[in-house]
Write an enzyme that holds these catalytic residues in place. Sequence first.
Site, PDB file in Angstrom:
ATOM      1  N   HIS A  32      33.532  41.172  34.444  1.00 50.99           N
ATOM      2  CA  HIS A  32      33.171  41.175  35.862  1.00 50.99           C
ATOM      3  C   HIS A  32      33.475  39.828  36.512  1.00 50.99           C
ATOM      4  O   HIS A  32      34.144  39.760  37.552  1.00 50.99           O
ATOM      5  CB  HIS A  32      31.679  41.493  36.010  1.00 50.99           C
ATOM      6  CG  HIS A  32      31.208  41.505  37.427  1.00 50.99           C
ATOM      7  ND1 HIS A  32      31.165  42.645  38.190  1.00 50.99           N
ATOM      8  CD2 HIS A  32      30.754  40.498  38.233  1.00 50.99           C
ATOM      9  CE1 HIS A  32      30.724  42.341  39.408  1.00 50.99           C
ATOM     10  NE2 HIS A  32      30.454  41.046  39.446  1.00 50.99           N
ATOM     11  N   GLU A  33      32.996  38.763  35.889  1.00 48.92           N
ATOM     12  CA  GLU A  33      33.201  37.434  36.470  1.00 48.92           C
ATOM     13  C   GLU A  33      34.663  37.011  36.398  1.00 48.92           C
ATOM     14  O   GLU A  33      35.150  36.304  37.292  1.00 48.92           O
ATOM     15  CB  GLU A  33      32.313  36.410  35.766  1.00 48.92           C
ATOM     16  CG  GLU A  33      30.820  36.683  35.859  1.00 48.92           C
ATOM     17  CD  GLU A  33      30.320  36.803  37.294  1.00 48.92           C
ATOM     18  OE1 GLU A  33      30.967  36.240  38.202  1.00 48.92           O
ATOM     19  OE2 GLU A  33      29.297  37.475  37.502  1.00 48.92           O
ATOM     20  N   HIS A  36      36.474  38.142  39.478  1.00 47.30           N
ATOM     21  CA  HIS A  36      36.311  37.202  40.595  1.00 47.30           C
ATOM     22  C   HIS A  36      37.199  35.970  40.391  1.00 47.30           C
ATOM     23  O   HIS A  36      37.891  35.516  41.311  1.00 47.30           O
ATOM     24  CB  HIS A  36      34.851  36.737  40.686  1.00 47.30           C
ATOM     25  CG  HIS A  36      33.883  37.803  41.071  1.00 47.30           C
ATOM     26  ND1 HIS A  36      34.094  38.682  42.094  1.00 47.30           N
ATOM     27  CD2 HIS A  36      32.656  38.124  40.552  1.00 47.30           C
ATOM     28  CE1 HIS A  36      33.053  39.493  42.217  1.00 47.30           C
ATOM     29  NE2 HIS A  36      32.173  39.180  41.279  1.00 47.30           N
TER      30      HIS A  36
END
Length: 380
Positions: A32-33, A36
Amino acid sequence: MTIFETLAGWAGSAGGYILPFLFVLVIVIFIHEFGHYIVGRWCGIRVQAFALGFGPELFGFTDSHGTRWKVCAVPLGGYVKFFGDSGAASTPDGSALRVMSPEERAVSFHFQPVWKRAAVVAAGPIANFILAIAVFSAMNLTYGRQVLAPRIEQVVESSAAAKAGLQSNDMVLAIEGRPVDSFADMQRIISTSPGVPLRITLERAGKEITVTATPELKVINTPFGKQRLGMLGLQGSRDPADLKQQTLGVGASLKGAVEETWFIVERTGAYVGGLFAGTESTDQLSGPIRIAQISGQVATNGIVALLNLAAILSVSIGLINLVPVPLLDGGHLLFYAFEAIRGRPLSERTQEYGFRVGLALVVMLMLFTTFNDVVHLVSL
């Protein structure tokens, strides 16, 4: 058994839960990170920190781009801190932004065009969906799948199926016009349609007929809590000729993975809608304790089962982050939508109040799910 005895017993066996839990959590959070992070880098934004966990740093390193990669003490999330952020929630640091030079603004997250900021924020949940599709695809490609023909072996007496006129040896062809290729396909449609009349197309003695059956609502205890499922009262075929092992190519594996991911999205969406409609119970909402417990149970079945759990949780994390609540990715995207419509961002004061409300909602949800976890443990 008291709640303290239950928690003590669980803590005593926690070693078997912690490692699988951390394995699943680290994979899902990292992906997820990283979504980003990588899109931010592609957009020319300076990344100051990439953290797994919150709180004090346990260990880490700084790369050649000046990004601090670190593991923190509280392993219940993670964050990417871009240049111009005031903290882990990507809220703008107003005082720092006001004194930035043109060169610094060029690499600051908050001075990027709204489409770039939206792309960076959306990349996290999208990465979660990509992870799930990749895991499901790899499993399909490696193991193929077992397909049980949608033939009815037995109809439970006085069940919804019996009342609708379904019979032994019927072959289900379609439900509500949707082709049914396996008994599992049939179960999925029926289980997610309690109380909904379904048009079922059958093949019986060489002829095609259509009946209407309404699945009955049943409450079943599972490791995830009580689940409310639709049931007709059917038993699948036990004839070995109806069970086939399919080898899947790349295209079919990917297609099946996308369908599996979409099914999880649909089921989650239906559950959330049911919560608001009052047809679903909140006892299915799980927090870190129950996820750790489930991870430990699944780990006994091997790494493949644990990866499958990670894929399922990845979809859930992606969906949760798209909820339009300030502090979550969906809240940021909501602010950016307002900015795109208005032609200017919301005021700092409005955003600050929004993030406070979002923080309060997230904390309340965490407390509630943790309470659910404790109640579930005590009831075991």
